[in-house]
Motif scaffolding. Structure first.
Motif, short mmCIF file in Angstrom:
data_model
loop_
_atom_site.label_atom_id
_atom_site.label_comp_id
_atom_site.label_asym_id
_atom_site.label_seq_id
_atom_site.Cartn_x
_atom_site.Cartn_y
_atom_site.Cartn_z
N LYS A 95 18.70 -17.90 -63.94
CA LYS A 95 19.39 -18.16 -62.68
C LYS A 95 18.74 -17.37 -61.54
CE LYS A 95 23.95 -18.12 -62.76
NZ LYS A 95 25.36 -17.86 -63.14
N THR A 96 18.46 -16.10 -61.81
CA THR A 96 17.84 -15.26 -60.79
C THR A 96 16.47 -15.80 -60.40
OG1 THR A 96 19.05 -13.31 -61.55
CG2 THR A 96 17.04 -12.92 -60.27
N GLU A 97 15.68 -16.18 -61.39
CA GLU A 97 14.34 -16.69 -61.10
C GLU A 97 14.39 -18.02 -60.35
OE1 GLU A 97 11.37 -15.18 -61.33
OE2 GLU A 97 12.66 -13.50 -61.83
N PHE A 98 15.33 -18.90 -60.72
CA PHE A 98 15.44 -20.17 -60.03
C PHE A 98 15.89 -19.96 -58.59
CE2 PHE A 98 17.43 -24.09 -58.68
CZ PHE A 98 16.51 -25.04 -59.10
N LYS A 99 16.89 -19.11 -58.38
CA LYS A 99 17.36 -18.83 -57.03
C LYS A 99 16.25 -18.18 -56.19
CE LYS A 99 21.22 -16.74 -58.37
NZ LYS A 99 22.55 -16.05 -58.31
N ARG A 100 15.47 -17.30 -56.82
CA ARG A 100 14.36 -16.67 -56.10
C ARG A 100 13.33 -17.72 -55.68
NH1 ARG A 100 12.98 -12.64 -59.51
NH2 ARG A 100 14.27 -11.19 -58.35
N ALA A 101 13.02 -18.66 -56.57
CA ALA A 101 12.05 -19.72 -56.25
C ALA A 101 12.56 -20.58 -55.10
CB ALA A 101 11.76 -20.57 -57.48
N MET A 102 13.83 -20.99 -55.16
CA MET A 102 14.38 -21.84 -54.10
C MET A 102 14.48 -21.07 -52.78
SD MET A 102 14.62 -24.78 -55.45
CE MET A 102 13.24 -24.32 -56.49
N THR A 103 14.79 -19.77 -52.85
CA THR A 103 14.82 -18.94 -51.65
C THR A 103 13.44 -18.91 -51.01
OG1 THR A 103 16.61 -17.56 -52.55
CG2 THR A 103 15.30 -16.62 -50.77
N GLY A 104 12.41 -18.85 -51.84
CA GLY A 104 11.04 -18.83 -51.31
C GLY A 104 10.57 -20.17 -50.79
N PHE A 105 10.93 -21.25 -51.48
CA PHE A 105 10.45 -22.58 -51.10
C PHE A 105 11.21 -23.21 -49.97
CE2 PHE A 105 9.05 -22.99 -55.73
CZ PHE A 105 7.78 -22.55 -55.45
N ILE A 106 12.53 -23.11 -49.99
CA ILE A 106 13.34 -23.80 -48.99
C ILE A 106 14.41 -22.85 -48.42
CG2 ILE A 106 12.93 -26.14 -49.82
CD1 ILE A 106 15.53 -26.02 -51.40
N PRO A 107 14.00 -21.71 -47.88
CA PRO A 107 14.95 -20.69 -47.46
C PRO A 107 15.94 -21.16 -46.40
CG PRO A 107 12.80 -20.23 -46.53
CD PRO A 107 12.62 -21.34 -47.53
N SER A 108 15.53 -22.04 -45.52
CA SER A 108 16.43 -22.48 -44.46
C SER A 108 17.45 -23.49 -44.94
CB SER A 108 15.63 -23.09 -43.31
OG SER A 108 14.83 -22.11 -42.72
N PHE A 109 17.21 -24.09 -46.12
CA PHE A 109 18.11 -25.11 -46.65
C PHE A 109 18.91 -24.61 -47.85
CE2 PHE A 109 14.83 -27.25 -44.33
CZ PHE A 109 15.52 -28.21 -43.63
N TRP A 110 18.34 -23.70 -48.61
CA TRP A 110 19.02 -23.14 -49.78
C TRP A 110 20.15 -22.24 -49.28
CZ3 TRP A 110 19.30 -24.53 -54.53
CH2 TRP A 110 19.63 -23.65 -55.55
N PRO A 111 21.38 -22.42 -49.78
CA PRO A 111 22.52 -21.64 -49.25
C PRO A 111 22.26 -20.13 -49.27
CG PRO A 111 23.29 -23.34 -50.75
CD PRO A 111 21.79 -23.32 -50.86
N ARG A 112 22.61 -19.47 -48.19
CA ARG A 112 22.40 -18.02 -48.09
C ARG A 112 23.06 -17.27 -49.24
NH1 ARG A 112 18.71 -17.64 -44.71
NH2 ARG A 112 18.89 -18.37 -42.59
N SER A 113 24.19 -17.75 -49.71
CA SER A 113 24.89 -17.08 -50.81
C SER A 113 24.08 -17.09 -52.11
CB SER A 113 26.24 -17.73 -51.05
OG SER A 113 26.07 -19.07 -51.49
N LEU A 114 23.08 -17.98 -52.20
CA LEU A 114 22.25 -18.07 -53.41
C LEU A 114 20.87 -17.46 -53.20
CD1 LEU A 114 23.12 -21.73 -54.54
CD2 LEU A 114 24.09 -19.58 -55.38
N HIS A 115 20.61 -16.86 -52.03
CA HIS A 115 19.30 -16.25 -51.78
C HIS A 115 19.08 -15.04 -52.68
CE1 HIS A 115 17.87 -17.84 -47.63
NE2 HIS A 115 18.42 -18.80 -48.34
N VAL A 116 17.87 -14.95 -53.22
CA VAL A 116 17.43 -13.81 -54.01
C VAL A 116 16.02 -13.49 -53.54
CG1 VAL A 116 16.80 -12.97 -56.29
CG2 VAL A 116 18.84 -14.39 -56.01
N LYS A 117 15.78 -12.23 -53.24
CA LYS A 117 14.43 -11.80 -52.81
C LYS A 117 13.60 -11.37 -54.00
CE LYS A 117 15.02 -12.26 -48.42
NZ LYS A 117 14.27 -13.02 -47.53
#
Length: 117
Positions: A95-117
């Motif tokens: 889950k952490t790795e997937f959220k990190r990938a989506m945060t990196g790829f689509i940060p403006s569209f991926w919900p902020r609550s799911l952002h992982v750096k």
């Protein structure tokens, strides 16, 4: 980098069935550029922006009929439901790795609550 903007009805309208391919191609081009700009890797990029169906395109489609807050809540719920069935032994790490990938790829569209750096 493409920035999130709630889409207007005009942006979402597909005037005829013949225009649907153009709309899909536009979403695909936008998602590919996001992945390129973020230094995306093959597997995660494929999940975020593969040609036949992709997360960014789905989020944008939902924004056509829902406001951004509702869209975020829906994406959060779908992510929770989908990831709850992942193997328990590796679920939290995945889950952490997937959220990190989506945060990196689509940060403006991926919900902020799911952002992982």
């Amino acid at each position: 980098m493409l920035q999130r903007a709630c889409r207007s009805a005009a942006q979402c309208a597909v005037a005829s069935a013949g225009d649907a391919g153009t709309f899909g191609a536009t979403v695909e081009a936008e998602s590919n550029q996001i992945a390129i700009d973020s230094g995306g890797v093959a597997e995660e990029h494929n999940v975020a922006s593969r040609l036949d169906e992709n997360i960014l395109g789905n989020i944008k489609d939902i924004q056509c009929v829902c406001n951004c807050d509702t869209t975020d809540k829906f994406v959060e719920a779908v992510f929770k439901d989908a990831s709850d069935v992942w193997p328990a032994a590796t679920r939290e790490e995945e889950k952490t790795e997937f959220k990190r990938a989506m945060t990196g790829f689509i940060p403006s569209f991926w919900p902020r609550s799911l952002h992982v750096k």
